[in-house]
Structure formats: structure tokens, C-alpha cells
Scaffold this active site. Structure first.
Site, PDB file in Angstrom:
ATOM      1  N   ASP A   1       0.866  -1.187   0.000  1.00  0.00           N
ATOM      2  CA  ASP A   1       0.000   0.000   0.000  1.00  0.00           C
ATOM      3  C   ASP A   1       0.901   1.235   0.000  1.00  0.00           C
ATOM      4  O   ASP A   1       1.639   1.454   0.967  1.00  0.00           O
ATOM      5  CB  ASP A   1      -0.882  -0.044   1.262  1.00  0.00           C
ATOM      6  CG  ASP A   1      -1.801   1.164   1.399  1.00  0.00           C
ATOM      7  OD1 ASP A   1      -1.785   2.032   0.507  1.00  0.00           O
ATOM      8  OD2 ASP A   1      -2.524   1.237   2.402  1.00  0.00           O
TER       9      ASP A   1
ATOM     10  N   ASP B   1       4.521  10.722   3.281  1.00  0.00           N
ATOM     11  CA  ASP B   1       4.524  11.279   4.646  1.00  0.00           C
ATOM     12  C   ASP B   1       5.662  10.674   5.469  1.00  0.00           C
ATOM     13  O   ASP B   1       6.334  11.384   6.226  1.00  0.00           O
ATOM     14  CB  ASP B   1       3.177  11.024   5.320  1.00  0.00           C
ATOM     15  CG  ASP B   1       2.045  11.664   4.535  1.00  0.00           C
ATOM     16  OD1 ASP B   1       2.298  12.714   3.909  1.00  0.00           O
ATOM     17  OD2 ASP B   1       0.934  11.119   4.522  1.00  0.00           O
TER      18      ASP B   1
HETATM   19  O1  RIB Z   1      -0.522  11.112   2.239  1.00  0.00           O
HETATM   20  C1  RIB Z   1      -1.522  10.213   2.629  1.00  0.00           C
HETATM   21  C2  RIB Z   1      -2.634  10.947   3.269  1.00  0.00           C
HETATM   22  O2  RIB Z   1      -3.236  11.790   2.307  1.00  0.00           O
HETATM   23  C3  RIB Z   1      -3.736  10.079   3.792  1.00  0.00           C
HETATM   24  O3  RIB Z   1      -3.539   9.714   5.137  1.00  0.00           O
HETATM   25  C4  RIB Z   1      -4.976  10.915   3.569  1.00  0.00           C
HETATM   26  O4  RIB Z   1      -5.566  11.330   4.750  1.00  0.00           O
HETATM   27  C5  RIB Z   1      -4.529  12.113   2.726  1.00  0.00           C
HETATM   28  O5  RIB Z   1      -4.431  13.243   3.465  1.00  0.00           O
END
Ligand code: RIB
Length: 308
Positions: free
Chosen positions: A250, A256
Site C-alpha cells: 500500500d 509522509d
Molecule cells: O498522504 C496520505 C494521506 O493523504 C492520507 O492519510 C490521507 O488522509 C490524505 O491526506
């Protein structure tokens, strides 16, 4: 001994509502998905969790509704050891939510974000967090909150010599004045394309986009390229930092994990290229797990992958 990095994230929270599907639908189509999963997400909150799990002292400036999703967000930040002193709660507005579909074969996703309370994060909230921002090594910002708030926070950090990492996600054109105040801009390919107006689909086109973004005033540009790694560009040149070969389950949240890790490594004083390698490892580990915040890797996991 490493000094503990202090990082402040000015950004979003979304409750992630997700299902995996044999393939992503086309417009007008319904496809049957797998089990429904719900968990904490949002680019800002994910990056805060990533940085905290990697050993940083992290504070989050975020706006949550006074509802169940907001409680989940707040409790998750507390549980991850993120400082919640500058978390705002707003009445009569729903906490942000993200509708996520993940292709179970390729791990690719499609996401629609309903920002809700994230739209209520204003410059006055940044002002309330001024002491925190000025006491941080680095501020991480994304684009799931109002652009006026992003601009204000970046201006404040820049004027006070606090390093700024802007993860321009979701991608959109940005005002020229902003680039000069950004220490590290971290788009993925589609975001680099949205900002420059040029297609960015491979290492060559990413190199061209990176040079354009440097010319617009960013000190460093890091364009993430998925499994291929990331392109790091600054006055010293443009370098491809290879990714890690892992089994993709996934891809949601990989950017992030990358940004949280990059902030930690740079705040620790690592060079840009070492920091990008560290961040590549964090991003690679994230794609091996389902979900977003829960998929952020620990420091030990990152170090093990780097040592392999
Ligand atoms: O970068 C992933 C995130 O993008 C997800 O957690 C979703 O909430 C969106 O903000």
C-alpha cells in the site's frame, strides 16, 4: 551523541476511510472492495507521527472538530508522543476525512480529501504557536490547510531562521514569493508537474523541474520518484538517490514517512543526500504495510534497512 531534533508540523489531520479493491474504478463505475478500514491519517498528522517514531520531539499545530474523528486524532497524537498543546478544536465543523481506494495488486491509491476542520486553521493559530515554531529546528508544512495559513507560517519561520520543509501536497500552483522562503521543497512527480506546469514522469523531466524550482528560489528541491528513489537538487548539483527494493502492499502515506524522516535527518545535521537516503528507507518501509499513520516505521526498522 545526536541532539534530539525539535520539529513542529503545521498541517492537517484526516480520518482515513479505506478499502482495497482488485482494481480502481473508472468514472461512473462501482467496484466491489475488500473490508472497510478506518484509521488516523492526513498528511500533517502522518508526518508528525513519522517524525516522532524516528525519535524527534514533535509538536503539531492542527484544527480538529469536536467530534468522534477529532477525538481519535487527538488521542492518536498523544499516544504517539506528539505534543498537543497547539491543537485547536472547533465547534460545528466536522473533522477532516479522506476517502481512499487502494489497488490491491499494485498498491496504488486514489484519494479524495474532505478537509472540514482543517480549513479552520488560520494565521492566528500559527501566532499562538509562535514560541513553539521559533524553538524548533525545523517546520514541516503541507497543502491540506488554507494556503494563506501556509504562507503565514512559512513567512514566520523564515524570518526567524527556522528551517522550512514544504511538502506541496496535494499539488497546486504556488505564489513565486513562497519559494524563496523554503529550505527544502519535496514534491512527488505529479506535484512537481502541478507546480511547474510541465509533465514530470521520469528522472529527466524531474531534473528539469528541479532546476526550474531552484531558479524560482528554493534552496533545495527533493522530487520523490516512488520505487526509483528521489532526486535531490541544490547549488551543488542534481543527484539521484536510489530507493530500496521492497514488496509494495500500500503506497498510501509513503510520502509522509519520507517527509517526516527527512525532517528528522536534516534536523540532526545529516547532509542532504544522507537525509534523502534515510527518508527513502522510511518511505520504502511504509509501503510494506497497510494504512497510513500505523504504517510509519520505527527508527530501528529504518536503521536495519539502511544497514542491509
Ligand atoms: O498522504 C496520505 C494521506 O493523504 C492520507 O492519510 C490521507 O488522509 C490524505 O491526506
Amino acid at each position: 551523541m545526536r541532539t534530539q531534533p525539535r520539529i513542529v508540523v503545521v498541517g492537517s489531520f484526516m480520518m482515513d476511510l479505506m478499502s482495497r479493491t482488485p482494481r480502481l474504478p473508472v468514472p461512473g463505475e462501482t467496484v466491489m472492495g475488500g473490508p472497510f478500514q478506518m484509521g488516523p491519517g492526513g498528511k500533517g498528522s502522518n508526518q508528525a507521527v513519522a517524525a516522532a517514531r524516528l525519535g524527534a520531539d514533535v509538536s503539531m499545530v492542527v484544527s480538529l472538530g469536536r467530534d468522534y474523528f477529532g477525538d481519535v486524532a487527538y488521542n492518536n497524537l498523544v499516544q504517539e508522543g506528539v505534543d498537543v498543546g497547539c491543537v485547536k478544536r472547533v465547534d460545528n465543523v466536522s473533522t477532516g476525512a479522506a476517502l481512499i481506494m487502494v489497488d490491491e495488486k499494485k498498491g496504488e491509491n486514489m484519494i479524495v480529501v474532505a478537509p472540514g476542520s482543517n480549513n479552520e486553521l488560520g494565521p492566528e493559530d500559527v501566532d499562538r504557536a509562535k514560541g513553539l515554531i521559533l524553538g524548533s529546528h525545523c517546520m514541516l508544512v503541507q497543502l491540506e490547510i488554507p494556503l494563506s495559513t501556509v504562507e503565514y507560517a512559512i513567512g514566520l519561520a523564515h524570518d526567524n531562521n527556522v528551517g522550512v520543509i514544504l511538502n506541496p501536497a496535494p499539488g497546486r500552483p504556488l505564489p513565486d514569493e513562497l519559494f524563496q522562503k523554503v529550505d527544502v521543497l519535496t514534491p512527488n512527480e505529479s506535484e512537481a508537474s502541478a507546480i511547474t506546469g510541465q509533465p514530470v514522469v521520469d528522472v529527466n523531466t524531474a531534473g528539469r523541474a528541479a532546476r526550474e524550482l531552484l531558479a524560482r528560489g528554493c534552496r533545495n528541491v527533493v522530487i520523490t520518484l516512488g520505487a526509483a528513489g528521489a532526486l535531490a537538487a541544490n547549488g551543488d548539483g542534481v543527484h539521484l538517490v536510489s530507493g530500496f527494493n521492497v514488496k509494495t502492499v500500500d503506497t498510501t502515506g509513503a510520502g509522509d514517512a519520507f517527509n517526516g524522516a527527512l525532517a528528522v535527518a536534516l534536523a540532526e545535521g545529516q547532509s542532504l543526500l544522507d537525509a534523502v537516503r534515510f527518508a527513502n528507507a522510511a518511505g520504502a518501509l511504509c509501503v510494506t504495510k497497510v494504512g497510513t499513520a500505523p504504517a510509519m516505521p520505527s527508527r530501528r526498522e529504518v536503521q536495519e534497512l539502511l544497514a542491509r
